[in-house]
Design a protein around this motif. Structure first.
Motif, PDB file in Angstrom:
ATOM      1  N   LEU A  73       0.897  -1.130  -0.047  1.00 45.73           N
ATOM      2  CA  LEU A  73       0.031   0.205  -0.110  1.00 45.73           C
ATOM      3  C   LEU A  73       0.968   1.045   0.047  1.00 45.73           C
ATOM      4  CD1 LEU A  73      -2.874   1.065   0.356  1.00 45.73           C
ATOM      5  CD2 LEU A  73      -2.606   1.052   2.779  1.00 45.73           C
ATOM      6  N   ASP A  74       2.046   1.451   0.901  1.00 47.74           N
ATOM      7  CA  ASP A  74       2.844   2.476   0.826  1.00 47.74           C
ATOM      8  C   ASP A  74       4.030   2.051   0.222  1.00 47.74           C
ATOM      9  OD1 ASP A  74       4.466   4.464   1.707  1.00 47.74           O
ATOM     10  OD2 ASP A  74       4.585   4.092   3.630  1.00 47.74           O
ATOM     11  N   GLU A  75       4.519   2.838  -0.825  1.00 56.58           N
ATOM     12  CA  GLU A  75       5.603   2.364  -1.702  1.00 56.58           C
ATOM     13  C   GLU A  75       6.882   2.579  -0.914  1.00 56.58           C
ATOM     14  OE1 GLU A  75       7.333   3.701  -5.931  1.00 56.58           O
ATOM     15  OE2 GLU A  75       5.454   3.431  -5.777  1.00 56.58           O
ATOM     16  N   ALA A  76       6.914   3.697  -0.381  1.00 56.94           N
ATOM     17  CA  ALA A  76       8.134   3.842   0.626  1.00 56.94           C
ATOM     18  C   ALA A  76       8.554   2.891   1.600  1.00 56.94           C
ATOM     19  CB  ALA A  76       7.937   5.401   1.200  1.00 56.94           C
ATOM     20  N   ALA A  77       7.457   2.246   1.968  1.00 57.27           N
ATOM     21  CA  ALA A  77       7.661   1.034   2.839  1.00 57.27           C
ATOM     22  C   ALA A  77       8.308  -0.202   2.422  1.00 57.27           C
ATOM     23  CB  ALA A  77       6.337   0.823   3.879  1.00 57.27           C
ATOM     24  N   CYS A  78       8.435  -0.220   1.007  1.00 52.47           N
ATOM     25  CA  CYS A  78       8.946  -1.445   0.369  1.00 52.47           C
ATOM     26  C   CYS A  78      10.488  -1.209   0.290  1.00 52.47           C
ATOM     27  CB  CYS A  78       8.323  -1.593  -1.065  1.00 52.47           C
ATOM     28  SG  CYS A  78       6.584  -1.632  -1.204  1.00 52.47           S
ATOM     29  N   LYS A  79      11.022   0.045   0.511  1.00 50.37           N
ATOM     30  CA  LYS A  79      12.341   0.415   0.216  1.00 50.37           C
ATOM     31  C   LYS A  79      13.400  -0.486   0.992  1.00 50.37           C
ATOM     32  CE  LYS A  79      15.810   4.091   0.919  1.00 50.37           C
ATOM     33  NZ  LYS A  79      16.134   5.214   1.523  1.00 50.37           N
ATOM     34  N   GLU A  80      12.997  -1.032   2.293  1.00 58.36           N
ATOM     35  CA  GLU A  80      13.877  -1.976   2.778  1.00 58.36           C
ATOM     36  C   GLU A  80      13.971  -3.263   2.192  1.00 58.36           C
ATOM     37  OE1 GLU A  80      14.527  -4.180   7.452  1.00 58.36           O
ATOM     38  OE2 GLU A  80      13.222  -2.453   7.000  1.00 58.36           O
ATOM     39  N   THR A  81      12.854  -3.682   1.750  1.00 56.48           N
ATOM     40  CA  THR A  81      12.908  -5.114   1.067  1.00 56.48           C
ATOM     41  C   THR A  81      13.625  -5.041  -0.228  1.00 56.48           C
ATOM     42  OG1 THR A  81      10.647  -5.813   2.029  1.00 56.48           O
ATOM     43  CG2 THR A  81      11.397  -6.779   0.182  1.00 56.48           C
ATOM     44  N   VAL A  82      13.401  -4.045  -0.803  1.00 52.99           N
ATOM     45  CA  VAL A  82      14.058  -3.811  -2.313  1.00 52.99           C
ATOM     46  C   VAL A  82      15.579  -3.551  -2.036  1.00 52.99           C
ATOM     47  CG1 VAL A  82      14.363  -2.202  -4.163  1.00 52.99           C
ATOM     48  CG2 VAL A  82      11.987  -2.847  -3.231  1.00 52.99           C
ATOM     49  N   GLU A  83      16.011  -2.988  -1.168  1.00 53.89           N
ATOM     50  CA  GLU A  83      17.416  -2.738  -1.042  1.00 53.89           C
ATOM     51  C   GLU A  83      17.992  -4.344  -0.350  1.00 53.89           C
ATOM     52  OE1 GLU A  83      17.935   0.354   2.101  1.00 53.89           O
ATOM     53  OE2 GLU A  83      17.769   1.928   0.621  1.00 53.89           O
ATOM     54  N   LYS A  84      17.297  -5.053   0.200  1.00 53.98           N
ATOM     55  CA  LYS A  84      17.835  -6.441   0.546  1.00 53.98           C
ATOM     56  C   LYS A  84      18.001  -7.145  -0.571  1.00 53.98           C
ATOM     57  CE  LYS A  84      16.021  -6.959   5.391  1.00 53.98           C
ATOM     58  NZ  LYS A  84      14.822  -7.993   6.221  1.00 53.98           N
ATOM     59  N   ILE A  85      17.174  -7.043  -1.316  1.00 54.60           N
ATOM     60  CA  ILE A  85      17.285  -7.829  -2.616  1.00 54.60           C
ATOM     61  C   ILE A  85      18.564  -7.264  -3.624  1.00 54.60           C
ATOM     62  CG2 ILE A  85      16.029  -8.386  -4.904  1.00 54.60           C
ATOM     63  CD1 ILE A  85      13.439  -8.422  -3.279  1.00 54.60           C
ATOM     64  N   THR A  86      18.513  -5.992  -4.013  1.00 57.26           N
ATOM     65  CA  THR A  86      19.318  -5.411  -4.774  1.00 57.26           C
ATOM     66  C   THR A  86      20.763  -5.398  -4.153  1.00 57.26           C
ATOM     67  OG1 THR A  86      18.921  -3.101  -3.833  1.00 57.26           O
ATOM     68  CG2 THR A  86      17.585  -3.938  -5.894  1.00 57.26           C
ATOM     69  N   SER A  87      21.007  -5.335  -2.823  1.00 55.84           N
ATOM     70  CA  SER A  87      22.332  -5.499  -2.102  1.00 55.84           C
ATOM     71  C   SER A  87      22.846  -6.760  -2.243  1.00 55.84           C
ATOM     72  CB  SER A  87      22.391  -4.945  -0.725  1.00 55.84           C
ATOM     73  OG  SER A  87      21.609  -5.871   0.124  1.00 55.84           O
ATOM     74  N   ALA A  88      22.086  -7.717  -2.519  1.00 54.26           N
ATOM     75  CA  ALA A  88      22.458  -9.223  -2.782  1.00 54.26           C
ATOM     76  C   ALA A  88      22.618  -9.282  -4.236  1.00 54.26           C
ATOM     77  CB  ALA A  88      21.464 -10.005  -2.101  1.00 54.26           C
ATOM     78  N   GLY A  89      22.544  -8.504  -5.089  1.00 59.72           N
ATOM     79  CA  GLY A  89      22.593  -8.714  -6.574  1.00 59.72           C
ATOM     80  C   GLY A  89      21.358  -8.930  -7.304  1.00 59.72           C
ATOM     81  N   GLY A  90      20.258  -8.976  -6.594  1.00 59.50           N
ATOM     82  CA  GLY A  90      19.068  -9.172  -7.320  1.00 59.50           C
ATOM     83  C   GLY A  90      18.654  -8.038  -8.079  1.00 59.50           C
ATOM     84  N   LYS A  91      17.497  -8.156  -8.705  1.00 59.14           N
ATOM     85  CA  LYS A  91      16.605  -7.187  -9.101  1.00 59.14           C
ATOM     86  C   LYS A  91      15.103  -6.894  -8.611  1.00 59.14           C
ATOM     87  CE  LYS A  91      15.352  -5.349 -14.112  1.00 59.14           C
ATOM     88  NZ  LYS A  91      15.372  -5.671 -15.273  1.00 59.14           N
ATOM     89  N   ALA A  92      14.808  -5.783  -8.156  1.00 59.87           N
ATOM     90  CA  ALA A  92      13.464  -5.638  -7.610  1.00 59.87           C
ATOM     91  C   ALA A  92      13.068  -4.159  -7.919  1.00 59.87           C
ATOM     92  CB  ALA A  92      13.514  -5.731  -6.245  1.00 59.87           C
ATOM     93  N   VAL A  93      11.756  -3.837  -7.745  1.00 63.21           N
ATOM     94  CA  VAL A  93      11.189  -2.423  -7.795  1.00 63.21           C
ATOM     95  C   VAL A  93      10.154  -2.380  -6.871  1.00 63.21           C
ATOM     96  CG1 VAL A  93      11.794  -2.145 -10.199  1.00 63.21           C
ATOM     97  CG2 VAL A  93       9.702  -3.164  -9.530  1.00 63.21           C
ATOM     98  N   ALA A  94       9.941  -1.366  -6.118  1.00 66.01           N
ATOM     99  CA  ALA A  94       8.770  -1.070  -5.229  1.00 66.01           C
ATOM    100  C   ALA A  94       7.985  -0.373  -6.004  1.00 66.01           C
ATOM    101  CB  ALA A  94       9.409  -0.048  -4.182  1.00 66.01           C
ATOM    102  N   VAL A  95       6.529  -1.003  -5.594  1.00 64.76           N
ATOM    103  CA  VAL A  95       5.349  -0.590  -6.244  1.00 64.76           C
ATOM    104  C   VAL A  95       4.242  -0.175  -5.351  1.00 64.76           C
ATOM    105  CG1 VAL A  95       3.555  -0.952  -7.920  1.00 64.76           C
ATOM    106  CG2 VAL A  95       5.883  -1.901  -8.235  1.00 64.76           C
ATOM    107  N   GLY A  96       3.817   0.958  -5.504  1.00 68.66           N
ATOM    108  CA  GLY A  96       2.500   1.293  -4.280  1.00 68.66           C
ATOM    109  C   GLY A  96       1.102   0.840  -4.961  1.00 68.66           C
ATOM    110  N   CYS A  97       0.337  -0.018  -4.244  1.00 65.43           N
ATOM    111  CA  CYS A  97      -0.712  -0.348  -4.793  1.00 65.43           C
ATOM    112  C   CYS A  97      -1.734  -0.701  -3.551  1.00 65.43           C
ATOM    113  CB  CYS A  97      -0.663  -1.379  -5.696  1.00 65.43           C
ATOM    114  SG  CYS A  97      -2.236  -2.065  -6.356  1.00 65.43           S
ATOM    115  N   ASP A  98      -2.937  -0.124  -3.643  1.00 68.23           N
ATOM    116  CA  ASP A  98      -4.009  -0.575  -2.949  1.00 68.23           C
ATOM    117  C   ASP A  98      -4.696  -1.716  -3.749  1.00 68.23           C
ATOM    118  OD1 ASP A  98      -6.652  -1.137  -1.671  1.00 68.23           O
ATOM    119  OD2 ASP A  98      -7.151   0.784  -1.454  1.00 68.23           O
TER     120      ASP A  98
END
Length: 253
Positions: free
Chosen positions: A38-63
């Motif tokens: 719901l809150d795109e900004a709240a996804c930042k930590e999860t995305v950073e965990k993925i990208t810091s490990a070499g993965g690919k991720a994007v945060a998307v806000g959506c109800d």
């Protein structure tokens, strides 16, 4: 790199808890992951965990209960990552109360996020799965589907997720798409912490009481559920569909 490196996964409710653990796990297996909440900004930590490990991720806000937002979010995923062929319907909320105290809003909110959200997300993603001739849909149910005091709305929604899953499996199987459901038992998350608060117990005490009733004598962690979801969403699970897997540390009856 696994054979799933070109697969795109969407995980709803992925800012924290089971959703976050699942997004990280699927990324570790080579998938590009849309971390949706719901809150795109709240996804930042999860995305950073993925990208810091070499993965690919994007945060998307959506109800997920809003049809227009769902269509927009899936279109954005297609543009930024590619067509999604893995969908994990994990988004959920609690509005616990005894029946005589439960408001219309308490009922509607839980139904809209869990059931309407899973419906809208699945409908928006299935066209991409059909085009690919491959799809994996995993819906989060719960042991509460069997009935739980103070959760008539949540129990009904989670039981509904099981019927929804089995119907998707029958409708979509001929297109190479499987649908399965994971039903967690007691998992340490913000939601179970909220339940402890509702019943007037400290969270540590609440966990200890739960663990004493579980055959493996411990409560579950988000990673325990992510492991099951990873199996159902995998390349080699194509002959497993319409199933409900209780991940609860033992039998529930």
């Amino acid at each position: 790199m696994s054979t799933t490196d070109q697969r795109v996964a969407i995980v709803t409710g992925a800012a924290r808890g089971i959703g976050a653990a699942t997004a990280v796990r699927l990324a570790a297996e080579g998938r590009a992951v849309a971390v949706l909440d719901l809150d795109e900004a709240a996804c930042k930590e999860t995305v950073e965990k993925i990208t810091s490990a070499g993965g690919k991720a994007v945060a998307v806000g959506c109800d997920v209960s809003d049809s227009a937002q769902v269509e927009s979010a899936v279109a954005r995923v297609v543009d930024e990552l590619g067509p999604p062929t893995v969908l994990v319907n994990n988004a959920g909320v609690l509005r616990d109360n005894l029946l005589f105290k439960m408001s219309d809003s308490d009922w509607d909110t839980v139904m809209n996020v869990h059931l309407r959200g899973a419906f809208l997300m699945s409908r928006a993603c299935q066209k991409h799965m059909v085009d690919a001739g491959f799809g994996r849909i995993v819906n989060l149910s719960s042991s509460s589907a069997l009935g739980n005091r103070g959760q008539v709305n949540y129990a009904a929604a989670k039981a509904g997720m099981q019927g929804f899953t089995k119907t998707l499996a029958k409708e979509l199987g001929k297109f190479g798409i499987t649908a399965n459901s994971v039903a967690p038992g007691f998992i340490v998350t913000d939601m179970t912490a909220a339940t402890a608060e509702r019943v007037g117990m400290g969270f540590e005490e609440f966990q200890a009481a739960a663990a004493s009733q579980i055959p493996v004598q411990r409560v579950g962690r988000p990673e325990d559920i992510a492991n099951a979801i990873a199996f159902f969403s995998g390349e080699h699970a194509g002959f497993v569909s319409g199933q409900v897997l209780y991940v609860a540390g033992g039998p529930l009856n």
